[in-house]
Design a protein around this motif. Sequence first.
Motif, PDB file in Angstrom:
ATOM      1  N   ALA A  23       0.830  -1.206   0.000  1.00  0.00           N
ATOM      2  CA  ALA A  23       0.000   0.000   0.000  1.00  0.00           C
ATOM      3  C   ALA A  23       0.865   1.257   0.000  1.00  0.00           C
ATOM      4  O   ALA A  23       0.547   2.244  -0.679  1.00  0.00           O
ATOM      5  CB  ALA A  23      -0.933  -0.006   1.207  1.00  0.00           C
ATOM      6  N   ASN A  24       1.965   1.238   0.737  1.00  0.00           N
ATOM      7  CA  ASN A  24       2.878   2.383   0.754  1.00  0.00           C
ATOM      8  C   ASN A  24       3.546   2.561  -0.600  1.00  0.00           C
ATOM      9  O   ASN A  24       3.740   3.688  -1.074  1.00  0.00           O
ATOM     10  CB  ASN A  24       3.934   2.201   1.843  1.00  0.00           C
ATOM     11  CG  ASN A  24       4.852   3.409   1.963  1.00  0.00           C
ATOM     12  OD1 ASN A  24       4.411   4.518   2.228  1.00  0.00           O
ATOM     13  ND2 ASN A  24       6.142   3.196   1.761  1.00  0.00           N
ATOM     14  N   ASN A  25       3.901   1.448  -1.249  1.00  0.00           N
ATOM     15  CA  ASN A  25       4.489   1.528  -2.588  1.00  0.00           C
ATOM     16  C   ASN A  25       3.503   2.145  -3.579  1.00  0.00           C
ATOM     17  O   ASN A  25       3.876   2.990  -4.396  1.00  0.00           O
ATOM     18  CB  ASN A  25       4.915   0.141  -3.068  1.00  0.00           C
ATOM     19  CG  ASN A  25       6.085  -0.423  -2.279  1.00  0.00           C
ATOM     20  OD1 ASN A  25       6.807   0.320  -1.617  1.00  0.00           O
ATOM     21  ND2 ASN A  25       6.272  -1.727  -2.352  1.00  0.00           N
ATOM     22  N   VAL A  26       2.247   1.702  -3.502  1.00  0.00           N
ATOM     23  CA  VAL A  26       1.218   2.230  -4.404  1.00  0.00           C
ATOM     24  C   VAL A  26       1.023   3.730  -4.179  1.00  0.00           C
ATOM     25  O   VAL A  26       0.839   4.496  -5.124  1.00  0.00           O
ATOM     26  CB  VAL A  26      -0.120   1.475  -4.200  1.00  0.00           C
ATOM     27  CG1 VAL A  26      -1.248   2.144  -4.977  1.00  0.00           C
ATOM     28  CG2 VAL A  26       0.012   0.017  -4.624  1.00  0.00           C
ATOM     29  N   ALA A  27       1.081   4.148  -2.927  1.00  0.00           N
ATOM     30  CA  ALA A  27       0.880   5.561  -2.602  1.00  0.00           C
ATOM     31  C   ALA A  27       2.009   6.443  -3.123  1.00  0.00           C
ATOM     32  O   ALA A  27       1.855   7.668  -3.211  1.00  0.00           O
ATOM     33  CB  ALA A  27       0.741   5.739  -1.091  1.00  0.00           C
ATOM     34  N   ASN A  28       3.152   5.832  -3.485  1.00  0.00           N
ATOM     35  CA  ASN A  28       4.313   6.610  -3.932  1.00  0.00           C
ATOM     36  C   ASN A  28       4.695   6.336  -5.382  1.00  0.00           C
ATOM     37  O   ASN A  28       5.850   6.542  -5.768  1.00  0.00           O
ATOM     38  CB  ASN A  28       5.512   6.324  -3.023  1.00  0.00           C
ATOM     39  CG  ASN A  28       5.403   6.997  -1.671  1.00  0.00           C
ATOM     40  OD1 ASN A  28       5.683   8.174  -1.518  1.00  0.00           O
ATOM     41  ND2 ASN A  28       4.977   6.234  -0.674  1.00  0.00           N
ATOM     42  N   VAL A  29       3.737   5.903  -6.188  1.00  0.00           N
ATOM     43  CA  VAL A  29       4.044   5.620  -7.598  1.00  0.00           C
ATOM     44  C   VAL A  29       4.413   6.889  -8.365  1.00  0.00           C
ATOM     45  O   VAL A  29       5.018   6.809  -9.440  1.00  0.00           O
ATOM     46  CB  VAL A  29       2.872   4.895  -8.302  1.00  0.00           C
ATOM     47  CG1 VAL A  29       2.657   3.519  -7.708  1.00  0.00           C
ATOM     48  CG2 VAL A  29       1.598   5.729  -8.223  1.00  0.00           C
ATOM     49  N   ASP A  37       9.572  -0.663  -1.007  1.00  0.00           N
ATOM     50  CA  ASP A  37       9.848  -1.538   0.130  1.00  0.00           C
ATOM     51  C   ASP A  37       9.481  -2.961  -0.261  1.00  0.00           C
ATOM     52  O   ASP A  37       8.432  -3.199  -0.864  1.00  0.00           O
ATOM     53  CB  ASP A  37       9.010  -1.133   1.345  1.00  0.00           C
ATOM     54  CG  ASP A  37       9.598   0.048   2.078  1.00  0.00           C
ATOM     55  OD1 ASP A  37      10.834   0.139   2.171  1.00  0.00           O
ATOM     56  OD2 ASP A  37       8.820   0.894   2.557  1.00  0.00           O
ATOM     57  N   VAL A  38      10.329  -3.891   0.083  1.00  0.00           N
ATOM     58  CA  VAL A  38      10.013  -5.312  -0.063  1.00  0.00           C
ATOM     59  C   VAL A  38      10.178  -5.948   1.306  1.00  0.00           C
ATOM     60  O   VAL A  38      10.906  -5.434   2.158  1.00  0.00           O
ATOM     61  CB  VAL A  38      10.931  -6.011  -1.099  1.00  0.00           C
ATOM     62  CG1 VAL A  38      10.694  -5.448  -2.491  1.00  0.00           C
ATOM     63  CG2 VAL A  38      12.400  -5.854  -0.724  1.00  0.00           C
ATOM     64  N   MET A 204       2.213  -3.618 -11.342  1.00  0.00           N
ATOM     65  CA  MET A 204       2.813  -4.729 -10.603  1.00  0.00           C
ATOM     66  C   MET A 204       2.436  -4.671  -9.124  1.00  0.00           C
ATOM     67  O   MET A 204       2.108  -5.699  -8.510  1.00  0.00           O
ATOM     68  CB  MET A 204       4.338  -4.710 -10.760  1.00  0.00           C
ATOM     69  CG  MET A 204       5.047  -5.874 -10.091  1.00  0.00           C
ATOM     70  SD  MET A 204       6.833  -5.860 -10.420  1.00  0.00           S
ATOM     71  CE  MET A 204       6.845  -6.119 -12.196  1.00  0.00           C
ATOM     72  N   GLU A 205       2.463  -3.468  -8.563  1.00  0.00           N
ATOM     73  CA  GLU A 205       2.132  -3.325  -7.145  1.00  0.00           C
ATOM     74  C   GLU A 205       0.662  -3.642  -6.890  1.00  0.00           C
ATOM     75  O   GLU A 205       0.316  -4.255  -5.877  1.00  0.00           O
ATOM     76  CB  GLU A 205       2.460  -1.907  -6.662  1.00  0.00           C
ATOM     77  CG  GLU A 205       3.944  -1.564  -6.672  1.00  0.00           C
ATOM     78  CD  GLU A 205       4.779  -2.458  -5.768  1.00  0.00           C
ATOM     79  OE1 GLU A 205       4.258  -2.914  -4.731  1.00  0.00           O
ATOM     80  OE2 GLU A 205       5.951  -2.701  -6.100  1.00  0.00           O
ATOM     81  N   LEU A 206      -0.231  -3.234  -7.788  1.00  0.00           N
ATOM     82  CA  LEU A 206      -1.649  -3.548  -7.625  1.00  0.00           C
ATOM     83  C   LEU A 206      -1.893  -5.046  -7.746  1.00  0.00           C
ATOM     84  O   LEU A 206      -2.727  -5.612  -7.024  1.00  0.00           O
ATOM     85  CB  LEU A 206      -2.472  -2.788  -8.666  1.00  0.00           C
ATOM     86  CG  LEU A 206      -2.643  -1.281  -8.426  1.00  0.00           C
ATOM     87  CD1 LEU A 206      -3.326  -0.624  -9.610  1.00  0.00           C
ATOM     88  CD2 LEU A 206      -3.429  -1.021  -7.143  1.00  0.00           C
TER      89      LEU A 206
END
Length: 242
Positions: A23-29, A37-38, A204-206
């Motif tokens: 969710a944090n990755n999606v918020a920073n696309v 982050d992995v 990819m993140e979604l």
Amino acid sequence: MQSALYVGLSAQVALEKRLQTIANNVANVNTAAFRTDVVKFETVLSKAGANPVAFSSPGDNIISREQGNITESGNPLDVAVVGQGWLAFAGPNGTVYTRDGRLQIAANGDLQTVSGFPVVDAGGAQITLDPNGGPVSISRSGAITQDNNEIGTIGLFNIPADANLERYGNSGVTPDRPATAIADFSRDGFKQGYVEGSGANPMMELTKLMAASRAFDGTNSMIEGTENSLQNAIRTLGEPGK
């Protein structure tokens, strides 16, 4: 109590952390030079009882070094890092490294990041330009020229591949091992007028988010089934004559 219940609960804890990370990755696309982050998961083996039981650990967050796409901005104060290097700025508690090369000149002439932190050279010194000195040219090596005079050089640094990174803000990192200045610009350098985008791929993140959500729901169903089985066993054993 059945071990499947504990296994399921450990899986849910791990998946919840995974969901938060995605969710944090999606918020920073759309965040310039953001590093995703992995989560690194490990298996904890319980030796209690006759049969070993494997549990999932909550996992540790690791900052990926996968780069974002470089796009032209047309702003002469924007620089994208080519290769594996990082530029640096003076943070409140020490040097912070970033690949977000959106720079600006402060009223006093200090070269700063878009967040207002002073950009430093290879020796850690701040760089000062003339706010009224005309157009700025930045070479691949980071050398800054203004009005035909070389003002200073933006430092480019290498962070060891085995260093652990701690996030600072959205695009900054602080390593647990010292970074070293890069002197060979044949493979690494700067590209003026360009900006590096986020390392998070939205599709990819979604996809990861949906997969993790389904896995969480599946684990929840398993836990409910285990609880029902345990309750049925208790009721059966509590009946007279059992």
